[in-house]
Design a protein around this motif. Structure first.
Motif, PDB file in Angstrom:
ATOM      1  N   ASP A 170      32.490  30.867  49.585  1.00  0.00           N
ATOM      2  CA  ASP A 170      32.972  31.498  47.931  1.00  0.00           C
ATOM      3  C   ASP A 170      32.959  30.311  47.036  1.00  0.00           C
ATOM      4  O   ASP A 170      32.815  30.286  45.605  1.00  0.00           O
ATOM      5  N   ARG A 173      29.744  29.295  45.780  1.00  0.00           N
ATOM      6  CA  ARG A 173      29.120  30.025  44.515  1.00  0.00           C
ATOM      7  C   ARG A 173      29.620  29.982  43.570  1.00  0.00           C
ATOM      8  O   ARG A 173      29.533  29.976  42.587  1.00  0.00           O
ATOM      9  N   GLU A 174      31.361  29.683  43.492  1.00  0.00           N
ATOM     10  CA  GLU A 174      32.278  28.187  42.129  1.00  0.00           C
ATOM     11  C   GLU A 174      31.549  27.660  42.177  1.00  0.00           C
ATOM     12  O   GLU A 174      31.403  27.387  40.443  1.00  0.00           O
ATOM     13  N   ALA A 177      28.176  28.599  39.821  1.00  0.00           N
ATOM     14  CA  ALA A 177      28.585  29.465  38.199  1.00  0.00           C
ATOM     15  C   ALA A 177      29.239  28.508  37.593  1.00  0.00           C
ATOM     16  O   ALA A 177      28.280  28.169  36.402  1.00  0.00           O
ATOM     17  N   ASP A 192      17.843  31.914  48.700  1.00  0.00           N
ATOM     18  CA  ASP A 192      19.557  31.518  47.871  1.00  0.00           C
ATOM     19  C   ASP A 192      20.279  32.495  47.465  1.00  0.00           C
ATOM     20  O   ASP A 192      21.483  32.684  47.440  1.00  0.00           O
ATOM     21  N   ALA A 193      19.416  33.118  46.783  1.00  0.00           N
ATOM     22  CA  ALA A 193      19.764  34.191  46.204  1.00  0.00           C
ATOM     23  C   ALA A 193      20.635  35.250  47.362  1.00  0.00           C
ATOM     24  O   ALA A 193      21.384  35.579  46.460  1.00  0.00           O
ATOM     25  N   LEU A 196      24.256  34.056  48.308  1.00  0.00           N
ATOM     26  CA  LEU A 196      25.220  34.044  47.449  1.00  0.00           C
ATOM     27  C   LEU A 196      25.701  35.483  47.031  1.00  0.00           C
ATOM     28  O   LEU A 196      26.411  35.515  46.114  1.00  0.00           O
ATOM     29  N   TYR A 197      24.489  36.204  46.909  1.00  0.00           N
ATOM     30  CA  TYR A 197      25.071  36.890  45.988  1.00  0.00           C
ATOM     31  C   TYR A 197      23.867  38.385  46.424  1.00  0.00           C
ATOM     32  O   TYR A 197      23.538  39.178  46.398  1.00  0.00           O
ATOM     33  N   GLU A 200      22.316  42.715  45.640  1.00  0.00           N
ATOM     34  CA  GLU A 200      21.595  42.261  44.728  1.00  0.00           C
ATOM     35  C   GLU A 200      20.218  42.022  44.245  1.00  0.00           C
ATOM     36  O   GLU A 200      19.524  40.708  45.323  1.00  0.00           O
ATOM     37  N   VAL A 205      20.213  38.789  40.161  1.00  0.00           N
ATOM     38  CA  VAL A 205      20.863  37.406  40.229  1.00  0.00           C
ATOM     39  C   VAL A 205      20.184  36.557  38.860  1.00  0.00           C
ATOM     40  O   VAL A 205      21.434  35.570  38.900  1.00  0.00           O
ATOM     41  N   TYR A 208      22.095  37.659  35.984  1.00  0.00           N
ATOM     42  CA  TYR A 208      23.581  37.120  36.010  1.00  0.00           C
ATOM     43  C   TYR A 208      23.119  35.545  35.694  1.00  0.00           C
ATOM     44  O   TYR A 208      24.062  35.500  34.748  1.00  0.00           O
ATOM     45  N   LEU A 209      23.007  34.292  36.096  1.00  0.00           N
ATOM     46  CA  LEU A 209      22.791  33.576  35.407  1.00  0.00           C
ATOM     47  C   LEU A 209      22.682  32.941  34.808  1.00  0.00           C
ATOM     48  O   LEU A 209      23.163  32.122  34.044  1.00  0.00           O
TER      49      LEU A 209
END
Length: 311
Positions: A170, A173-174, A177, A192-193, A196-197, A200, A205, A208-209
């Motif tokens: 978590d 992820r922050e 972002a 990685d995707a 992290l997600y 999805e 992904v 979203y980025l």
């Protein structure tokens, strides 16, 4: 053409190898950001490596290797710690890393260790990889990111074995972002995707980025190529060339190196088609890297890429 500052780790990989029928661990200088810096230099760009190196013989070898590869080391500090080792094993060509050494020699660069003039003169700043799991170097990366006058590029380069439970994931992820929100370019792998997600699709992904603020996102898919999300266009797939892969170590790093080298040479593309051409070239670079063992030592020149793929 200016130069790129690459902030991150350098270490020594111990590669599980078969030499004359005997299983041995072969030393290879590595670390994702180091691979990126060497790749940029091999492709004709100027790169400065910023990070912390151990005060032992291996740290000296890394510094000498970077210098021989025409990578600047003015921003690399020496710290009182043995060089971190990464034991690398394989399932096919894909590497798996397990890290040894505390304190981690690569994670001891702090914000007060930064060469501010070096940062303020850079046309491109790269931050990312496992140093972002280390508080001091994360603080240094944040300071560098805030001071960078040029293009900012980011690669999370996740190593699952370094994440101790859901809270660590978590937290990562922050951080992702945070850096993606101010990035001109984010590059990450499909692995990685997924980490992290989870659940999805890679196109989701990438989108979203971009929603977070990243101008362009590239998600590498190994032999399947890459997903590119640029400008306001929908994400598209860019195919990879067919190669005889024997070792994927450094392949993703070489994609980032190629994209940075082209940013130094030509700046940002004006439209998504320009990005697609650059990603296609970067995938050819990665394909050639996969045909040779090792990471940094496999980084090719532009001439080698052109000769291999007749372009």
């Amino acid at each position: 053409m200016g130069y790129a500052v690459v902030l991150g780790e350098a270490l020594v990989d111990l590669l599980d190898s078969d030499i004359d029928g005997e299983r041995v661990y072969r030393q290879a200088i590595g670390g994702g950001p180091l691979n990126v810096a060497v790749g940029v230099a091999r492709l004709g760009g100027a790169a400065q490596f910023v990070g912390s190196l151990g005060d032992d013989a291996l740290g000296g070898r890394i510094r000498a290797f970077l210098t021989a590869a025409d990578v600047g080391v003015a921003g690399a500090i020496t710290v009182p710690a043995p060089t971190t080792l990464a034991v690398v094993t394989y399932a096919g060509p894909e590497p798996d890393f397990r890290f040894y050494g505390e304190p981690a020699s690569y994670g001891l660069l702090g914000p007060d260790d930064l060469d501010l003039a070096l940062l303020e003169g850079a046309d491109v700043l790269y931050c990312g990889s496992i140093v972002l799991l280390r508080p001091d170097t994360l603080a240094a990366a944040r300071r560098a990111w805030s001071l960078a006058p040029g293009l900012r590029v980011f690669d999370p380069n996740v190593r699952p074995r370094l994440l101790n439970g859901p809270a660590a994931l978590d937290g990562l992820r922050e951080v992702v972002a945070e850096f993606a929100a101010g990035a001109h370019l984010v590059k990450l792998s499909a692995a990685d995707a997924v980490l992290l997600y989870p659940g999805e699709p890679v196109e989701g992904v990438a989108a979203y980025l971009r929603e977070l603020g990243a101008a362009t996102v590239v998600v590498t898919l190994g032999a399947a190529g890459a997903v590119l999300a640029a400008a306001e266009a929908d994400p598209v797939r860019v195919p990879a060339p067919t190669v005889d892969a024997i070792d994927a170590t450094g392949a993703g790093d070489s994609v980032m190196a190629a994209l940075i080298a082209d940013l130094l040479r030509d700046g940002e593309p004006e439209d998504p088609s320009g990005w697609a051409d650059r990603v296609a070239f970067a995938l050819r670079v990665a394909g050639l890297v996969c045909e040779s063992p090792g990471g940094a030592t496999a980084m090719p020149t532009r001439t080698a890429v052109q000769n291999r793929f007749n372009t």
